[in-house]
Motif scaffolding. Structure first.
Motif, PDB file in Angstrom:
ATOM      1  N   GLU A 187       0.837  -1.196   0.000  1.00 27.60           N
ATOM      2  CA  GLU A 187       0.000   0.000   0.000  1.00 27.60           C
ATOM      3  C   GLU A 187       0.875   1.250   0.000  1.00 27.60           C
ATOM      4  OE1 GLU A 187      -2.411  -0.358   3.509  1.00 27.60           O
ATOM      5  OE2 GLU A 187      -0.806   0.414   4.786  1.00 27.60           O
ATOM      6  N   GLY A 188       0.208   2.376  -0.242  1.00 27.15           N
ATOM      7  CA  GLY A 188       0.959   3.633  -0.355  1.00 27.15           C
ATOM      8  C   GLY A 188       1.635   3.742  -1.711  1.00 27.15           C
ATOM      9  N   MET A 189       1.032   3.114  -2.721  1.00 32.08           N
ATOM     10  CA  MET A 189       1.682   3.032  -4.027  1.00 32.08           C
ATOM     11  C   MET A 189       0.908   3.791  -5.107  1.00 32.08           C
ATOM     12  SD  MET A 189       4.320   0.990  -3.411  1.00 32.08           S
ATOM     13  CE  MET A 189       4.837   0.324  -4.976  1.00 32.08           C
ATOM     14  N   ALA A 190       0.094   4.759  -4.707  1.00 27.00           N
ATOM     15  CA  ALA A 190      -0.750   5.445  -5.681  1.00 27.00           C
ATOM     16  C   ALA A 190       0.053   6.083  -6.815  1.00 27.00           C
ATOM     17  CB  ALA A 190      -1.593   6.501  -4.974  1.00 27.00           C
ATOM     18  N   GLU A 191       1.286   6.473  -6.534  1.00 24.99           N
ATOM     19  CA  GLU A 191       2.113   7.146  -7.540  1.00 24.99           C
ATOM     20  C   GLU A 191       2.803   6.161  -8.484  1.00 24.99           C
ATOM     21  OE1 GLU A 191       2.944  10.827  -7.299  1.00 24.99           O
ATOM     22  OE2 GLU A 191       0.989  10.534  -6.363  1.00 24.99           O
ATOM     23  N   ALA A 192       2.737   4.875  -8.145  1.00 22.21           N
ATOM     24  CA  ALA A 192       3.482   3.883  -8.930  1.00 22.21           C
ATOM     25  C   ALA A 192       2.851   3.710 -10.299  1.00 22.21           C
ATOM     26  CB  ALA A 192       3.504   2.553  -8.189  1.00 22.21           C
ATOM     27  N   LYS A 193       3.680   3.306 -11.276  1.00 27.51           N
ATOM     28  CA  LYS A 193       3.202   3.092 -12.628  1.00 27.51           C
ATOM     29  C   LYS A 193       3.063   1.598 -12.907  1.00 27.51           C
ATOM     30  CE  LYS A 193       6.504   5.714 -14.050  1.00 27.51           C
ATOM     31  NZ  LYS A 193       7.499   6.563 -14.568  1.00 27.51           N
ATOM     32  N   MET A 194       2.159   1.254 -13.826  1.00 29.24           N
ATOM     33  CA  MET A 194       2.047  -0.137 -14.251  1.00 29.24           C
ATOM     34  C   MET A 194       3.390  -0.603 -14.795  1.00 29.24           C
ATOM     35  SD  MET A 194      -0.457  -2.131 -13.894  1.00 29.24           S
ATOM     36  CE  MET A 194      -1.009  -3.421 -14.981  1.00 29.24           C
ATOM     37  N   VAL A 210      -3.163   0.422  -3.619  1.00 25.23           N
ATOM     38  CA  VAL A 210      -2.540  -0.887  -3.408  1.00 25.23           C
ATOM     39  C   VAL A 210      -2.007  -1.413  -4.738  1.00 25.23           C
ATOM     40  CG1 VAL A 210      -2.925  -3.279  -2.722  1.00 25.23           C
ATOM     41  CG2 VAL A 210      -4.010  -1.416  -1.452  1.00 25.23           C
ATOM     42  N   ALA A 211      -0.721  -1.763  -4.736  1.00 28.96           N
ATOM     43  CA  ALA A 211      -0.121  -2.311  -5.952  1.00 28.96           C
ATOM     44  C   ALA A 211       0.105  -3.806  -5.770  1.00 28.96           C
ATOM     45  CB  ALA A 211       1.210  -1.628  -6.237  1.00 28.96           C
ATOM     46  N   PHE A 212      -0.220  -4.586  -6.831  1.00 29.11           N
ATOM     47  CA  PHE A 212       0.120  -6.008  -6.831  1.00 29.11           C
ATOM     48  C   PHE A 212       1.488  -6.129  -7.477  1.00 29.11           C
ATOM     49  CE2 PHE A 212      -4.320  -6.146  -6.271  1.00 29.11           C
ATOM     50  CZ  PHE A 212      -4.651  -7.380  -5.739  1.00 29.11           C
ATOM     51  N   ILE A 213       2.366  -6.832  -6.799  1.00 27.02           N
ATOM     52  CA  ILE A 213       3.735  -6.918  -7.286  1.00 27.02           C
ATOM     53  C   ILE A 213       4.087  -8.379  -7.502  1.00 27.02           C
ATOM     54  CG2 ILE A 213       6.154  -6.441  -6.702  1.00 27.02           C
ATOM     55  CD1 ILE A 213       4.956  -4.275  -4.759  1.00 27.02           C
ATOM     56  N   GLN A 214       4.647  -8.714  -8.656  1.00 26.71           N
ATOM     57  CA  GLN A 214       5.222 -10.056  -8.763  1.00 26.71           C
ATOM     58  C   GLN A 214       6.702  -9.941  -8.446  1.00 26.71           C
ATOM     59  OE1 GLN A 214       4.845 -11.993 -12.523  1.00 26.71           O
ATOM     60  NE2 GLN A 214       5.499 -10.252 -13.754  1.00 26.71           N
ATOM     61  N   VAL A 215       7.113 -10.747  -7.474  1.00 21.76           N
ATOM     62  CA  VAL A 215       8.474 -10.631  -6.986  1.00 21.76           C
ATOM     63  C   VAL A 215       9.326 -11.705  -7.654  1.00 21.76           C
ATOM     64  CG1 VAL A 215       9.947 -10.641  -4.953  1.00 21.76           C
ATOM     65  CG2 VAL A 215       7.644  -9.711  -4.816  1.00 21.76           C
ATOM     66  N   TYR A 216      10.468 -11.301  -8.185  1.00 22.12           N
ATOM     67  CA  TYR A 216      11.304 -12.188  -8.976  1.00 22.12           C
ATOM     68  C   TYR A 216      12.244 -13.049  -8.139  1.00 22.12           C
ATOM     69  CZ  TYR A 216       9.611  -9.723 -13.051  1.00 22.12           C
ATOM     70  OH  TYR A 216       8.811  -9.224 -14.032  1.00 22.12           O
ATOM     71  N   GLU A 217      12.115 -12.970  -6.811  1.00 18.12           N
ATOM     72  CA  GLU A 217      12.971 -13.798  -5.971  1.00 18.12           C
ATOM     73  C   GLU A 217      12.130 -14.418  -4.873  1.00 18.12           C
ATOM     74  OE1 GLU A 217      17.042 -11.973  -5.517  1.00 18.12           O
ATOM     75  OE2 GLU A 217      15.908 -10.249  -6.201  1.00 18.12           O
ATOM     76  N   SER A 218      12.686 -15.361  -4.147  1.00 23.49           N
ATOM     77  CA  SER A 218      11.922 -16.070  -3.124  1.00 23.49           C
ATOM     78  C   SER A 218      11.512 -15.115  -2.000  1.00 23.49           C
ATOM     79  CB  SER A 218      12.771 -17.194  -2.552  1.00 23.49           C
ATOM     80  OG  SER A 218      12.223 -17.603  -1.329  1.00 23.49           O
ATOM     81  N   THR A 219      10.209 -15.109  -1.687  1.00 23.83           N
ATOM     82  CA  THR A 219       9.717 -14.177  -0.662  1.00 23.83           C
ATOM     83  C   THR A 219       9.744 -14.800   0.722  1.00 23.83           C
ATOM     84  OG1 THR A 219       7.499 -14.926  -1.178  1.00 23.83           O
ATOM     85  CG2 THR A 219       8.216 -12.884  -2.206  1.00 23.83           C
ATOM     86  N   SER A 220      10.345 -15.956   0.841  1.00 24.70           N
ATOM     87  CA  SER A 220      10.450 -16.632   2.127  1.00 24.70           C
ATOM     88  C   SER A 220      11.060 -15.672   3.152  1.00 24.70           C
ATOM     89  CB  SER A 220      11.346 -17.847   1.927  1.00 24.70           C
ATOM     90  OG  SER A 220      11.300 -18.685   3.019  1.00 24.70           O
ATOM     91  N   PRO A 249       4.850  -8.477   6.451  1.00 22.59           N
ATOM     92  CA  PRO A 249       4.089  -7.251   6.220  1.00 22.59           C
ATOM     93  C   PRO A 249       4.734  -6.097   6.971  1.00 22.59           C
ATOM     94  CG  PRO A 249       2.612  -9.044   6.783  1.00 22.59           C
ATOM     95  CD  PRO A 249       4.009  -9.545   7.017  1.00 22.59           C
ATOM     96  N   GLY A 250       4.684  -4.918   6.389  1.00 23.12           N
ATOM     97  CA  GLY A 250       5.301  -3.765   7.034  1.00 23.12           C
ATOM     98  C   GLY A 250       6.664  -3.436   6.448  1.00 23.12           C
ATOM     99  N   GLU A 251       7.271  -4.397   5.757  1.00 28.22           N
ATOM    100  CA  GLU A 251       8.573  -4.106   5.146  1.00 28.22           C
ATOM    101  C   GLU A 251       8.389  -3.111   3.986  1.00 28.22           C
ATOM    102  OE1 GLU A 251      11.643  -7.019   4.581  1.00 28.22           O
ATOM    103  OE2 GLU A 251      10.584  -8.496   5.799  1.00 28.22           O
ATOM    104  N   PRO A 252       9.416  -2.316   3.699  1.00 30.89           N
ATOM    105  CA  PRO A 252       9.262  -1.260   2.698  1.00 30.89           C
ATOM    106  C   PRO A 252       9.302  -1.761   1.245  1.00 30.89           C
ATOM    107  CG  PRO A 252      11.499  -1.271   3.530  1.00 30.89           C
ATOM    108  CD  PRO A 252      10.748  -2.293   4.329  1.00 30.89           C
ATOM    109  N   VAL A 253       8.691  -0.971   0.372  1.00 24.49           N
ATOM    110  CA  VAL A 253       8.767  -1.214  -1.073  1.00 24.49           C
ATOM    111  C   VAL A 253       9.203   0.091  -1.729  1.00 24.49           C
ATOM    112  CG1 VAL A 253       7.452  -1.766  -3.162  1.00 24.49           C
ATOM    113  CG2 VAL A 253       6.944  -2.948  -1.030  1.00 24.49           C
TER     114      VAL A 253
END
Lengths: 595, 467
Positions: free
Chosen positions: A18-25, A47-57, A61-65
């Motif tokens: 969240e907090g990603m209103a300024e982000a671009k597709m 809210v932005a949906f992000i596909q992450v290219y590395e293991s999210t293990s 929640p709360g970590e920065p983007v």
């Protein structure tokens, strides 16, 4: 100002922030404390949906983007040849230096060797007019490839204010300063390009030149053209990968991109081990000097698998823009489609067939449309091509599944691999009844001009034998071969000879692995001539048994192994000997009658 | 209310329990993939793993099942790490449960290190291409489906067929010729019956290999969800033995079908969009994450060779589990019902079987110069024999030519002499190739189109020439 949001939800490679209103597709983002690479694939509110290219293990929640402000891009410049990259264009050897035999996440590496210095030879001078895509100069990237330094396609018409002299420069050095629309620009030997955006070109051509692969069943029966598209579907064990390796090894293109997309790790290792040993038939140099590997194998993060084909095709287009013929083989597009499906499922999108997203077809279309033979932008004028060949791994070897059916709509050469042929060890297991090529009419001219006028005719005649055999097979299955008249038995014999002596080709035999077009046509002639002479002998009263026991037959069948591509005179001799054998045969019955 | 205990954060608010899933409320500090210890009065401790986290909720997959858990009184302790197991050479000679806890009454092995059971993907650039021939003493494998060190070669089987015997025979007999190197066997039982696990254990004991083995057992009556972890635990142990201790490890995993079913159960409980036959769309990726943990690494001594066993539901090779496995593994050994009915052991349906790495594991330097060509010819001739058998059933043997009849004879000898062998018979490679030539020598030399003349001259021994 780049955005900064925070992670609110994690489900495997799918992350919401969240907090990603300024982000671009399709903007690239850095996720979490480890700064893992991700890409925005949907935005709802802030809210932005992000596909992450590395293991999210271990992500919480709360970590920065952090936003980066630019889309997923590749760096294009000297130093790519011979490299093995992951799906995000990170060199795997450099990753190994940092994290050892296993891939750890959050490794930040530049795609190009910034520390290398390259000998740059300018081809423009101060005061020259240039435009997007123009060649500024040349760098010898490998003994096989002259890397043309291009003006980025984003630069419009400009004037060279300054350009460096011939000498050694690193990638970060400014090699030219140009004035474009009133602005001064510093140009370097590399530039960035977003992977999901096709690189522009001037004009598209008809695919008139065949891409020669040295594989007889492909070149002679189901050819592909430079700038064309092809698919090779097959169940497991039918030899998709071996066939693609063969195409990558022997194709007469300047540059080869090999994208290993969700397949076995050992297969990429095999290419890494073998290609430096294999020699380019034209120059005798190691094939690795013209090959780039993109490896996102099956157990590497699934989202990066989705990106890997785009990374590959963008690099291919870049070399095309230098005026080269490039072939890209993608093994396998089914795994790429599965990556789409997995992300789509995690985003809870409405699925179409078999859980695949409804945009599967349009994504495939977009990918295959990036093939083509074109005139590149800028000066001097040059023609380059990108040929795209994709393996398809249909589940249960069922060609009606969504990835195969949609792929067929967008390709023009179809090499259908057949499980039954593979079970009887007929390799390449390309089924000659179900495969097709949409380029025959286009490239016929090339063959008759450059190799043999009779090409089209010979091919047609040989193909007819195979077709007739297929029809006769049904009768044989019910009644046995003895129920057929001799002329039709001869068709069966010929088809069998063609299968053994022409269609089957061993990838592991030094001589047989590659057949030049001249060898192919001569071999084909021997078989077609054999049929003619056998037919007239039969009609002249010779028994089929006598024809079958002509001692030269094993030599014909083994010619593919015994006679090298450059020993064309031996093939001509074999043809002559075959005619002699038939002549001897026609005198034989009388001898018998006397006896 | 969250409270910090010894290691980890504890939450007590349970929102929902469904199937194998436990959903915890207010878990703001949970991380993806984190290990969770669940405590409920009278139920002892259970382990689980975070599958999804966000909006204050954490979805936990409980390995031992949710039986006995209640919304009130259940505590979930988030341990702040992913699941790890202790690794050391003390793993050898031991028996563990499906999560890596001792089953043999001995204490936990002292770990030299702790390893994440999920492993990490091996960098393809650092892989070493497998080429070392393993002699298994089984003719059909050594002769036609050669196994090499670092390969993943599954056995596709069906209910009731002797896949366990074949795997046990390989485990017992496998050697690398002329080398006395350290080897180990890691056995992962995934939802198999007690009898099957006992059979493996007994085989390893009898051959004395048990001291060099680590067994991880999740049996048919153990919690189903635990099966998702068992192969990971077994492979983590194998990776340590291979790449830290330099051993050549053979990993046998049986039965992958049970593993895939556990995965489907979780997927269904999470209401995910299914792929084929209800299996999740990520089945391929998930299987690959396990299978790809085989191989060799440059400049390291050890290797992991995997032999997963899977029973194909209704003997259907196009079933998603066998289909996807075939796309990932380096070949497959397929057991055939028809051969099994003919009482041929091992009932390997050779035409459907394949070893992708064979071409680099055989030849003059590793086995014998004619090996590859002999193998190709065996295939080719057997394939023709099968065609002719079908034809002979319709038109009768009278409708076949003399050469055709030779092929039929070849087919029988191939099955009865080359393929068939005893469970206890350990054939050398020379024996295997001799039997192969014996079968091929039934055919006239003009039919041997796949073999070089010089080899035919050297090895071809027709009946009449034999003294």
């Amino acid at each position: 100002m780049a955005v900064k949001g925070k992670v609110v939800w994690i489900n495997g490679p799918a992350v919401k922030a969240e907090g990603m209103a300024e982000a671009k597709m399709y903007e690239t983002v850095e996720v979490g404390q480890d700064k893992m690479v991700g890409e925005i694939i949907r935005i709802t509110g802030d809210v932005a949906f992000i596909q992450v290219y590395e293991s999210t293990s271990g992500l919480s929640p709360g970590e920065p983007v952090y936003g980066t402000g630019h889309p997923l891009s590749v760096s294009l410049g000297p130093g790519m040849m011979g490299t093995i990259y992951d799906g995000l264009q990170r060199p795997l050897d450099k990753i190994a230096e940092k994290s050892g035999a296993y891939i750890q996440r959050g490794v930040n590496i530049t795609p190009l060797p910034m520390e290398n210095s390259w000998k740059f030879r300018p081809s423009k001078k101060k005061g020259d007019e240039i435009e997007a895509g123009s060649i500024l100069g040349v760098v010898k990237e490998t003994p096989l490839v002259d890397h043309k330094i291009l003006v980025p396609p984003t630069v419009s018409t400009a004037k060279v204010l300054d350009i460096v002299k011939e000498g050694n420069y690193s990638l970060e050095d400014t090699i030219a300063t140009v004035q474009s629309s009133g602005k001064k620009l510093d140009l370097k030997m590399y530039h960035q390009w977003p992977v999901r955006k096709p690189r522009p070109y001037k004009e598209r051509f008809d695919p008139e030149v065949p891409l020669l692969t040295g594989q007889r069943v492909i070149d002679t029966f189901f050819p592909i053209a430079k700038g064309g598209t092809g698919a090779i579907p097959g169940g497991f064990g039918t030899g998709k990968t071996v066939t693609l390796h063969q195409v990558a090894a022997w194709a007469d293109s300047k540059v080869v991109l090999h994208v290993g997309c969700g397949e076995r790790g050992n297969e990429m290792t095999e290419v890494l081990v073998k290609f430096p040993e294999l020699k380019d038939p034209a120059s005798g140099r190691p094939l690795m000097e013209r090959t780039i590997l993109v490896a996102n194998v099956s157990n590497m993060p699934v989202a990066a698998r989705e990106a890997s084909v785009y990374t590959g095709v963008t690099m291919a287009e870049y070399y095309r823009d230098m005026g080269y013929d490039v072939v890209l083989v993608a093994d396998s597009t089914s795994r790429w489609a599965e990556a789409l499906r997995e992300m789509s499922g995690r985003l809870e999108e409405m699925p179409a067939e078999e859980g695949y997203p409804s945009y599967l077809a349009s994504r495939l279309a977009e990918f295959y449309e990036r093939a083509g033979r074109v005139t590149a932008l800028g000066s001097p004028e040059r023609i380059g091509s990108v040929t795209l060949i994709g393996a398809v791994s249909p589940s249960g070897a069922d060609f009606t599944e969504p990835v195969t059916t949609h792929t067929i709509r967008f390709i023009r050469t179809f090499w259908a691999l057949d499980t039954r042929l593979a079970y009887s060890r007929h390799y390449p297991a390309i089924n000659w009844m179900t495969s097709y090529s949409g380029y025959l009419d286009y490239i016929e001219k090339w063959w008759s001009k450059n190799v043999d006028k009779e090409w089209s005719h010979l091919r047609g005649e040989a193909y007819q034998i195979l077709q007739r055999e297929d029809a006769l097979k049904e009768i044989v299955r019910l009644l046995g071969p003895e129920a057929l008249p001799d002329e039709e038995k001869l068709v069966l014999d010929l088809a069998r000879m063609l299968k053994i002596g022409f269609l089957q080709q061993s990838a592991y035999d030094e001589v047989d692995s590659y057949s030049s077009p001249e060898k192919q046509i001569r071999l084909l002639k021997i078989f077609v001539d054999f049929h003619h002479q056998a037919l007239s002998a039969l009609r002249g009263g010779t028994s089929l048994g006598d024809i079958r026991s002509i001692p030269i037959i094993p030599n014909i069948l083994r010619a593919k192994f015994d006679i090298k591509s450059e020993e064309l005179d031996k093939l001509d001799k074999l043809k002559e000997e075959t005619s002699q054998a038939f002549k001897a045969l026609s005198t034989k019955p009388e001898v018998k009658a006397v006896a | 209310m969250p409270s910090k205990g010894s290691g980890g954060i504890e939450y007590t608010q349970i929102q929902e329990i469904k199937g194998p899933l436990l959903i915890v409320k207010g878990a703001t500090k949970a991380t993806y993939d984190e290990l969770v210890e669940i405590e409920c009065r009278g139920e002892g401790k259970k382990l689980g793993r975070v599958l999804e986290v966000g909006g204050g909720l954490a979805v936990i997959q409980v390995f031992e099942g949710t039986t006995g858990l209640s919304v009130a009184g259940t505590k979930a302790r988030f341990l702040g790490r992913t699941m790890e197991i202790p690794v050391s050479d003390e793993l050898l000679g031991r028996v563990f449960d499906g999560l890596g806890r001792p089953l043999d009454g001995l204490p936990e092995p002292v770990g030299h290190d702790f390893r994440d059971v999920n492993g990490a993907p091996m960098n393809p650039e650092r892989r070493d291409y497998p080429t070392d021939f393993i002699q298994t003493g089984v003719s059909v494998i050594d002769g036609m489906l050669t196994l090499v060190r670092g390969q993943k070669l599954p056995i596709f089987s069906g209910a009731g067929m002797p896949h366990n015997m074949l795997a046990a025979q390989v485990a017992r007999q496998a050697t690398v010729r002329g080398k006395g190197e350290d080897f180990a066997v890691v056995f992962g039982a995934i939802g198999v019956q007690h009898g099957e696990a006992a059979f493996f254990k007994k085989t390893l004991e009898e051959s004395g290999a048990i001291k060099r083995s680590a067994l991880f057992l999740n049996l048919a009556d153990d919690p189903a969800i635990e099966r998702i972890i068992t192969p990971r635990v077994a492979l983590t142990a194998a990776e340590y033995l291979a790449f830290d201790l330099g051993m050549h490890v053979l990993v046998i995993l049986t039965d992958i079908t049970n593993y895939a079913e556990a995965l489907r159960e979780i997927s269904a409980a999470r209401e995910e969009v299914p792929g084929r036959k209800g299996y999740p769309g990520y089945l391929y990726t998930d299987l690959a994450a396990n299978y790809e943990r085989a191989g060799r690494i440059k400049n390291k001594k050890g290797s992991i060779t995997q032999m997963p066993i899977l029973s194909m539901p209704s003997d259907d090779i196009t079933h998603p589990i066998s289909d996807l496995t075939g796309y990932i593994t380096e070949g497959q050994i397929v057991q055939g019902r028809d051969l099994f009915r003919k009482d041929i052991y091992p009932p390997v349906s050779v035409l459907m079987s394949l070893s992708r790495l064979m071409k680099d594991g055989v030849g003059k330097d590793q086995t014998r110069e004619d090996h590859m060509e002999v193998s190709n010819q065996l295939y080719d001739a057997y394939s023709r024999a099968q065609e002719l058998r079908a034809l002979a059933e319709i038109v009768g043997k009278a409708g076949l030519s003399g050469v055709d009849l030779k092929y039929l004879q070849y087919g029988d000898i191939f099955e009865q002499k080359f393929l068939k062998q005893s469970y206890l018979e350990n054939r050398t490679l020379e024996d295997t190739l001799r039997l192969a030539w014996e079968a091929l020598s039934i055919l006239p030399t003009s039919e041997l189109t796949k073999i070089k003349d010089s080899y035919v001259k050297e090895y071809y021994t027709p009946e009449e020439k034999k003294e």
